[in-house]
Motif scaffolding. Structure first.
Motif, PDB file in Angstrom:
ATOM      1  N   GLU A 152      -0.138 -12.552  25.005  1.00 22.14           N
ATOM      2  CA  GLU A 152       0.664 -11.648  24.192  1.00 22.14           C
ATOM      3  C   GLU A 152       0.471 -10.224  24.716  1.00 22.14           C
ATOM      4  O   GLU A 152      -0.531  -9.930  25.368  1.00 22.14           O
ATOM      5  CB  GLU A 152       0.307 -11.751  22.717  1.00 22.14           C
ATOM      6  N   ASP A 183      20.061 -10.766  17.184  1.00 27.93           N
ATOM      7  CA  ASP A 183      18.836 -10.734  17.974  1.00 27.93           C
ATOM      8  C   ASP A 183      19.047  -9.857  19.202  1.00 27.93           C
ATOM      9  O   ASP A 183      19.890 -10.138  20.032  1.00 27.93           O
ATOM     10  CB  ASP A 183      18.459 -12.157  18.389  1.00 27.93           C
ATOM     11  N   ASN A 203      10.014 -13.594  26.164  1.00 28.09           N
ATOM     12  CA  ASN A 203      10.927 -12.901  25.266  1.00 28.09           C
ATOM     13  C   ASN A 203      10.355 -11.520  25.004  1.00 28.09           C
ATOM     14  O   ASN A 203       9.171 -11.394  24.683  1.00 28.09           O
ATOM     15  CB  ASN A 203      11.027 -13.710  23.970  1.00 28.09           C
ATOM     16  N   SER A 222      16.648  -9.226  21.436  1.00 25.18           N
ATOM     17  CA  SER A 222      15.647  -9.524  22.456  1.00 25.18           C
ATOM     18  C   SER A 222      16.304 -10.137  23.693  1.00 25.18           C
ATOM     19  O   SER A 222      17.429 -10.594  23.668  1.00 25.18           O
ATOM     20  CB  SER A 222      14.588 -10.478  21.906  1.00 25.18           C
ATOM     21  N   ASP A 266       6.320  -8.096  18.502  1.00 20.42           N
ATOM     22  CA  ASP A 266       5.412  -9.077  17.880  1.00 20.42           C
ATOM     23  C   ASP A 266       5.611 -10.479  18.432  1.00 20.42           C
ATOM     24  O   ASP A 266       5.622 -11.460  17.693  1.00 20.42           O
ATOM     25  CB  ASP A 266       5.583  -9.090  16.354  1.00 20.42           C
ATOM     26  N   THR A 267       5.776 -10.577  19.725  1.00 20.01           N
ATOM     27  CA  THR A 267       6.005 -11.873  20.340  1.00 20.01           C
ATOM     28  C   THR A 267       4.779 -12.316  21.122  1.00 20.01           C
ATOM     29  O   THR A 267       3.884 -11.528  21.383  1.00 20.01           O
ATOM     30  CB  THR A 267       7.249 -11.829  21.246  1.00 20.01           C
ATOM     31  N   TRP A 268       4.712 -13.558  21.460  1.00 20.71           N
ATOM     32  CA  TRP A 268       3.681 -14.137  22.312  1.00 20.71           C
ATOM     33  C   TRP A 268       4.301 -15.303  23.041  1.00 20.71           C
ATOM     34  O   TRP A 268       5.419 -15.717  22.729  1.00 20.71           O
ATOM     35  CB  TRP A 268       2.460 -14.567  21.496  1.00 20.71           C
ATOM     36  N   THR A 269       3.593 -15.841  24.035  1.00 21.55           N
ATOM     37  CA  THR A 269       4.109 -16.982  24.760  1.00 21.55           C
ATOM     38  C   THR A 269       2.976 -17.939  25.080  1.00 21.55           C
ATOM     39  O   THR A 269       1.835 -17.512  25.272  1.00 21.55           O
ATOM     40  CB  THR A 269       4.849 -16.547  26.051  1.00 21.55           C
TER      41      THR A 269
END
Length: 61
Positions: free
Chosen positions: A44, A2, A24, A4, A28-31
């Motif tokens: 995102e 990883d 992070n 990230s 293609d991440t979101w929180t």
């Protein structure tokens, strides 16, 4: 492996507009952000890397 890492970003729109949050930086991440009062929101990055609120009323339309 990883690649990230955690970065601090400014949030735009929604209930946490203007706040800074650790996220992070993986593609293609979101929180999801929440506070002690139960307010929660999803953010995102847009195509320019700006972290924006995802309004659930307009998601996937």
């Amino acid at each position: 492996m990883d690649e990230s890492s955690i970065i601090d970003v400014q949030l735009h729109g929604g209930p946490f507009d203007g706040l800074t949050a650790p996220v992070n930086d993986a593609p293609d991440t979101w929180t999801a952000i929440s506070d002690p009062n139960g307010v929660a929101a999803r953010y995102e990055p847009d195509t320019n890397g700006v972290w924006r609120w995802v309004n659930p009323a307009f998601r996937d339309q």
